[in-house]
Design an enzyme around this catalytic site. Structure first.
Site, PDB file in Angstrom:
ATOM      1  NE  ARG A   1      -3.408   2.246   2.522  1.00  0.00           N
ATOM      2  CZ  ARG A   1      -4.440   2.154   3.317  1.00  0.00           C
ATOM      3  NH1 ARG A   1      -4.415   1.361   4.334  1.00  0.00           N
ATOM      4  NH2 ARG A   1      -5.506   2.867   3.091  1.00  0.00           N
TER       5      ARG A   1
ATOM      6  CG  HIS B   1      -9.810   6.739   3.132  1.00  0.00           C
ATOM      7  ND1 HIS B   1     -10.489   7.724   3.820  1.00  0.00           N
ATOM      8  CD2 HIS B   1      -8.971   6.172   4.014  1.00  0.00           C
ATOM      9  CE1 HIS B   1     -10.060   7.754   5.074  1.00  0.00           C
ATOM     10  NE2 HIS B   1      -9.131   6.812   5.213  1.00  0.00           N
TER      11      HIS B   1
ATOM     12  CD  GLU C   1      -8.479   0.617   3.560  1.00  0.00           C
ATOM     13  OE1 GLU C   1      -8.565   0.246   4.760  1.00  0.00           O
ATOM     14  OE2 GLU C   1      -8.186   1.768   3.238  1.00  0.00           O
TER      15      GLU C   1
END
Ligand code: ADP
Length: 393
Positions: free
Chosen positions: A88, A177, A380
């Site tokens: 990420r 996000h 996620e």
């Protein structure tokens, strides 16, 4: 066995999960924290659960601790079936519009984007560098929080300031996000049994960090976070929107840049208004009659409604409003406060469905609500695994 190791790193911690990308099944997860402090700590959950303290001087040592934790439960890292590592990365600037295979040049660009995300990208770069040297034989993929929002039109991402100053310093709205807004809007469409490219959705990601996103047929067209993850909704300890004139006022009143950073990122939001940053604690205080907590929840809900109204206009109406993340998934009371009095817009909550103890993706609108109202848990890590797998095949 085709598994993806998903890494979510910060400057002093690394969260990892081992995921089967097609089913989203988890085989292991863990957290290494206090990297760089005299004593670090790892909590690993795999075949067994184990926690221990150990020195973790840097990100390389953190990954070595993870490898040792797997080995300690009889699962040497080479036998785990890891086909790729998905990282990420919070800030991808306007250069990265999709998941990207990491080579030396991409890694350097992640580092250079640290100027725009000083709390995030530098630690993520260090994790990328350490992971690439420890696992050199598998592809590493960067999945960006900003990428999903790269479809925003110019009118939505442009701040109305001097164009050359904005260009020189990269000042525009990027949005964050994105991994969550993307997976949640797709799962919402699945729940409704309709193609995502037929739906106008407003996704409300309400966790410690919080943002709203207008998703038009699967593409982000507006979002509440901006140049940094500070703009928009009221958060655990972040202010969200504030008149930039207030910052000038504080600067002239003796605040320095770092003081403002600490104030707006660390001593604002629910924490600033009440002294506690966890939504459950604020709610408990409000229920016990604490006036500051009552006001904080009103400000919090008012700001969400402000964006809800804005995005109804941006999208020209909506097919679905989707609540996700810690507060959005769990607080029926907050969802009711957000939706109260919006019947004119065709938004009507069903009190019983909203209050049900059911978990998982679900519909909570009334049968006669023109707009679907949904709760869809975010995931996620599964989305990072999915996108990584799609890229590496
Ligand atoms: P993060 O952004 O750190 O991933 P989460 O999505 O886990 O955050 O959300 C954390 C927030 O969710 C906290 O403010 C917490 O109080 C809130 N939360 C978690 N469970 C509940 C609950 N049952 N009711 C209300 N709020 C909750």
């Amino acid at each position: 066995m085709n598994r993806i190791l998903v890494i979510n790193a910060g400057s002093s911690s690394i969260k990892y999960q081992l995921i089967e990308p097609e089913t989203g099944e988890r085989f292991a997860s863990g957290l290494v924290e206090r990297i760089g402090e005299p004593e670090g700590r790892i909590a690993h959950r795999g075949a067994h659960q184990n926690e221990r303290s150990l020195p973790v001087p840097d990100h390389t040592a953190a990954f070595e601790a993870m490898v040792a934790a797997f080995a300690g439960e009889g699962a040497p890292i080479d036998a785990l079936g890891i086909v790729a590592v998905g990282h990420r990365v919070v800030q991808g600037g306007d250069a990265f519009v999709e998941p990207t295979l990491i080579d030396d040049e991409v890694a350097e660009r992640i580092l250079s984007l640290g100027a725009l995300a000083p709390l995030h990208n530098p630690g993520q770069y260090q994790a990328v560098a350490a992971a690439r040297s420890l696992f050199p034989d598998v592809p590493h993929v960067a999945v960006f929080d900003t990428a999903f929002h790269q479809t925003m039109p110019e009118r939505a991402y442009t701040y109305a300031i001097d164009r050359s100053a904005a260009a020189e310093h990269g000042v525009r709205r990027y949005g964050f996000h994105g991994i969550s807004h993307q997976v949640v809007s797709r799962r919402a469409a699945d729940l409704l049994g309709r193609p995502v490219d037929e739906l106008r959705q407003i996704v409300l990601h309400l966790g410690n960090g919080a943002s709203a996103c207008a998703v038009d047929r699967g593409r982000s067209v507006d979002t509440s976070m901006g140049l940094t993850p500070l703009e928009g909704l009221v958060m655990g300890s972040r202010s969200g929107d504030i008149d930039p004139g207030a910052l000038l006022h504080l600067l002239r009143g003796g605040y320095g840049a770092d003081d403002l950073d600490r104030l707006l990122n660390g001593r604002s939001g629910l924490l600033g208004l009440t002294g506690v940053g966890d939504f459950r604690d604020v709610r408990a205080a409000a229920d016990a009659g604490d006036e500051a907590a009552r006001l904080a929840i009103e400000v919090y809900a008012h700001r969400i409604r402000h964006y809800l109204g804005a995005y109804l206009a941006v999208l020209g109406g909506a097919d679905a409003i989707v609540f996700t993340a810690g507060v959005g998934e769990n607080s029926a009371a907050l969802r009711a406060e957000v939706c109260a009095g919006l019947e004119w817009f065709g938004i009507r909550l069903d009190a019983e469905r909203n209050g049900s103890a059911e978990r998982g993706a679900r519909r909570i609108g009334a049968d006669d609500s023109r707009v679907e109202i949904l709760v869809v848990p975010t995931d996620e890590e599964a989305e990072i695994a999915r996108q990584t797998h799609r890229l590496v095949g």
